[in-house]
Design a protein around this motif. Structure first.
Motif, PDB file in Angstrom:
ATOM      1  N   ALA A   1       8.451 -37.027 -45.633  1.00  5.99           N
ATOM      2  CA  ALA A   1       7.769 -37.045 -46.919  1.00  5.99           C
ATOM      3  C   ALA A   1       8.611 -37.778 -47.960  1.00  5.99           C
ATOM      4  CB  ALA A   1       7.481 -35.619 -47.377  1.00  5.99           C
ATOM      5  N   ALA A   2       9.918 -37.566 -47.904  1.00 13.62           N
ATOM      6  CA  ALA A   2      10.817 -38.262 -48.828  1.00 13.62           C
ATOM      7  C   ALA A   2      10.825 -39.762 -48.556  1.00 13.62           C
ATOM      8  CB  ALA A   2      12.226 -37.688 -48.720  1.00 13.62           C
ATOM      9  N   ALA A   3      10.823 -40.131 -47.274  1.00 12.84           N
ATOM     10  CA  ALA A   3      10.871 -41.549 -46.907  1.00 12.84           C
ATOM     11  C   ALA A   3       9.661 -42.312 -47.431  1.00 12.84           C
ATOM     12  CB  ALA A   3      10.967 -41.683 -45.387  1.00 12.84           C
ATOM     13  N   TYR A   4       8.513 -41.653 -47.452  1.00  7.63           N
ATOM     14  CA  TYR A   4       7.295 -42.320 -47.921  1.00  7.63           C
ATOM     15  C   TYR A   4       6.935 -41.955 -49.362  1.00  7.63           C
ATOM     16  CZ  TYR A   4       6.528 -44.047 -43.214  1.00  7.63           C
ATOM     17  OH  TYR A   4       6.660 -44.698 -42.011  1.00  7.63           O
ATOM     18  N   GLY A   5       7.825 -41.209 -50.018  1.00  6.48           N
ATOM     19  CA  GLY A   5       7.604 -40.884 -51.416  1.00  6.48           C
ATOM     20  C   GLY A   5       6.419 -39.983 -51.678  1.00  6.48           C
ATOM     21  N   VAL A   6       6.164 -39.042 -50.743  1.00  2.13           N
ATOM     22  CA  VAL A   6       5.014 -38.144 -50.899  1.00  2.13           C
ATOM     23  C   VAL A   6       5.443 -36.682 -50.723  1.00  2.13           C
ATOM     24  CG1 VAL A   6       3.233 -39.813 -50.270  1.00  2.13           C
ATOM     25  CG2 VAL A   6       4.438 -38.567 -48.457  1.00  2.13           C
ATOM     26  N   PRO A   7       6.379 -36.192 -51.536  1.00  5.43           N
ATOM     27  CA  PRO A   7       6.837 -34.808 -51.375  1.00  5.43           C
ATOM     28  C   PRO A   7       5.721 -33.785 -51.533  1.00  5.43           C
ATOM     29  CG  PRO A   7       7.572 -35.717 -53.477  1.00  5.43           C
ATOM     30  CD  PRO A   7       7.035 -36.863 -52.684  1.00  5.43           C
ATOM     31  N   GLU A   8       4.682 -34.144 -52.267  1.00  5.36           N
ATOM     32  CA  GLU A   8       3.571 -33.214 -52.463  1.00  5.36           C
ATOM     33  C   GLU A   8       2.782 -32.965 -51.179  1.00  5.36           C
ATOM     34  OE1 GLU A   8       1.929 -37.308 -52.884  1.00  5.36           O
ATOM     35  OE2 GLU A   8       3.737 -36.285 -53.608  1.00  5.36           O
ATOM     36  N   GLN A   9       2.964 -33.820 -50.178  1.00  4.64           N
ATOM     37  CA  GLN A   9       2.263 -33.651 -48.909  1.00  4.64           C
ATOM     38  C   GLN A   9       2.951 -32.645 -47.983  1.00  4.64           C
ATOM     39  OE1 GLN A   9      -0.629 -35.197 -47.882  1.00  4.64           O
ATOM     40  NE2 GLN A   9      -0.844 -36.249 -49.846  1.00  4.64           N
TER      41      GLN A   9
ATOM     42  N   GLU B   1       8.304 -50.907 -38.295  1.00  7.87           N
ATOM     43  CA  GLU B   1       9.017 -50.762 -39.556  1.00  7.87           C
ATOM     44  C   GLU B   1       9.122 -49.296 -39.973  1.00  7.87           C
ATOM     45  OE1 GLU B   1       7.044 -53.202 -42.387  1.00  7.87           O
ATOM     46  OE2 GLU B   1       7.475 -55.069 -41.323  1.00  7.87           O
ATOM     47  N   LEU B   2       9.321 -48.428 -39.006  1.00  8.16           N
ATOM     48  CA  LEU B   2       9.430 -47.005 -39.305  1.00  8.16           C
ATOM     49  C   LEU B   2      10.835 -46.644 -39.776  1.00  8.16           C
ATOM     50  CD1 LEU B   2       7.567 -45.481 -36.212  1.00  8.16           C
ATOM     51  CD2 LEU B   2       6.675 -45.771 -38.529  1.00  8.16           C
ATOM     52  N   PRO B   3      10.956 -45.645 -40.638  1.00  9.32           N
ATOM     53  CA  PRO B   3      12.285 -45.161 -41.019  1.00  9.32           C
ATOM     54  C   PRO B   3      13.040 -44.639 -39.795  1.00  9.32           C
ATOM     55  CG  PRO B   3      10.567 -44.239 -42.444  1.00  9.32           C
ATOM     56  CD  PRO B   3       9.865 -44.913 -41.303  1.00  9.32           C
ATOM     57  N   ASP B   4      14.343 -44.702 -39.849  1.00  7.63           N
ATOM     58  CA  ASP B   4      15.175 -44.216 -38.745  1.00  7.63           C
ATOM     59  C   ASP B   4      15.322 -42.703 -38.867  1.00  7.63           C
ATOM     60  OD1 ASP B   4      16.838 -44.012 -36.582  1.00  7.63           O
ATOM     61  OD2 ASP B   4      18.631 -44.715 -37.641  1.00  7.63           O
TER      62      ASP B   4
ATOM     63  N   ASP C   1      -0.347 -35.461 -42.203  1.00  7.62           N
ATOM     64  CA  ASP C   1      -0.514 -36.558 -41.256  1.00  7.62           C
ATOM     65  C   ASP C   1       0.352 -37.738 -41.683  1.00  7.62           C
ATOM     66  OD1 ASP C   1      -1.434 -38.421 -39.405  1.00  7.62           O
ATOM     67  OD2 ASP C   1      -3.271 -38.848 -40.550  1.00  7.62           O
ATOM     68  N   ILE C   2       1.496 -37.894 -41.038  1.00  5.29           N
ATOM     69  CA  ILE C   2       2.438 -38.947 -41.415  1.00  5.29           C
ATOM     70  C   ILE C   2       1.920 -40.328 -41.022  1.00  5.29           C
ATOM     71  CG2 ILE C   2       4.809 -39.789 -41.078  1.00  5.29           C
ATOM     72  CD1 ILE C   2       5.606 -36.842 -40.597  1.00  5.29           C
ATOM     73  N   ALA C   3       1.081 -40.387 -39.994  1.00  2.00           N
ATOM     74  CA  ALA C   3       0.571 -41.678 -39.530  1.00  2.00           C
ATOM     75  C   ALA C   3      -0.186 -42.436 -40.612  1.00  2.00           C
ATOM     76  CB  ALA C   3      -0.328 -41.470 -38.312  1.00  2.00           C
ATOM     77  N   GLN C   4      -0.816 -41.725 -41.519  1.00  2.00           N
ATOM     78  CA  GLN C   4      -1.584 -42.405 -42.569  1.00  2.00           C
ATOM     79  C   GLN C   4      -0.687 -43.200 -43.498  1.00  2.00           C
ATOM     80  OE1 GLN C   4      -3.361 -39.850 -45.662  1.00  2.00           O
ATOM     81  NE2 GLN C   4      -2.144 -38.151 -44.847  1.00  2.00           N
ATOM     82  N   PHE C   5       0.593 -42.820 -43.565  1.00  2.72           N
ATOM     83  CA  PHE C   5       1.551 -43.559 -44.383  1.00  2.72           C
ATOM     84  C   PHE C   5       2.337 -44.569 -43.543  1.00  2.72           C
ATOM     85  CE2 PHE C   5       1.036 -39.293 -46.209  1.00  2.72           C
ATOM     86  CZ  PHE C   5       0.476 -39.648 -47.435  1.00  2.72           C
TER      87      PHE C   5
END
Length: 223
Positions: free
Chosen positions: A46-54, A107-110, A59-63
């Motif tokens: 959530a932090a990597a994609y900037g969506v802590p509210e999620q 291009e996924l975060p490590d 569903d991480i795939a949507q990001f």
């Protein structure tokens, strides 16, 4: 990333016994640690994609791969399966885990696999209920929050040989035995695992689970 296909993950989920009380009790400590690790990994993603509210059930795939679609037949099967999973947040995780297996972005975060801990937890006795805490049918853990989950100690190993318990059974202790009881909450054999947390006192089981260092994964399930 995993080599598992979306179909593989759905098949794995279909094999879960969602209310396997004896196994969930026998695996209560590892289930607590696996839920804790899920919360940590979900926070990292959530932090990597900037969506802590999620956080924590999303569903991480949507990001990771916007616009991702499953094959029509598989999507229909997944929708039908998820509709039967209780609670709804567990259904969200099932849906998300299947979709994650379809992600092919380079291009996924490590970061570690976001759903493997929760999949293993499901396989070790089923799902959970959310009340004041998260009831794992044998132990309850705090819901926690996003910021604290980011700072949790990583779970060192998800290896099946490390996590695999002996034949699930509730512990019995002879009153005349001189063997010291392993640290852990007292349990009445007359109580059903789903009601187990009521005998623990507020926060006691959760504190025990949270205080276990990840290096003690070999002792997470009672023999």
């Amino acid at each position: 990333m995993s080599d598992a296909t979306p179909r593989d993950v759905l098949t794995r989920l279909r094999a879960v016994e969602w209310y396997e009380w004896d196994k969930s009790y026998a695996c209560r400590r590892s289930r607590g640690m696996l839920m804790r690790e899920h919360m940590r990994r979900a926070a990292l993603w959530a932090a990597a994609y900037g969506v802590p509210e999620q956080w924590p059930f999303f569903d991480i795939a949507q990001f990771a791969e916007p616009g991702l679609l499953l094959d029509d037949d598989l999507a229909t099967e997944l929708d039908e399966f998820v509709a039967r999973v209780i609670p709804s947040s567990a259904g969200v995780l099932c849906y998300a885990a299947v979709r994650w297996a379809a992600v092919r972005s380079e291009e996924l975060p490590d970061l570690p696999h976001p759903y493997e801990p929760i999949l293993i937890m499901f396989e070790r006795g089923g799902g959970y209920n959310i009340e004041e805490m998260i009831d794992l049918y044998g132990v309850s853990v705090p819901y926690g929050d996003f910021a604290r989950s980011l700072k949790l100690e990583p779970f060192e190993s998800l290896d099946r040989f490390v996590l695999e318990p002996s034949t699930p059974q509730r512990p019995t202790v002879s009153r005349t035995s001189r063997t010291r009881r392993a640290p852990g909450p007292r349990y009445s054999s007359a109580a059903e695992p789903g009601r187990f947390k009521r005998s623990l006192g507020r926060g006691r089981a959760a504190d025990q689970v949270r205080s276990l260092p990840a290096s003690q994964v070999m002792a997470l399930c009672p023999s």
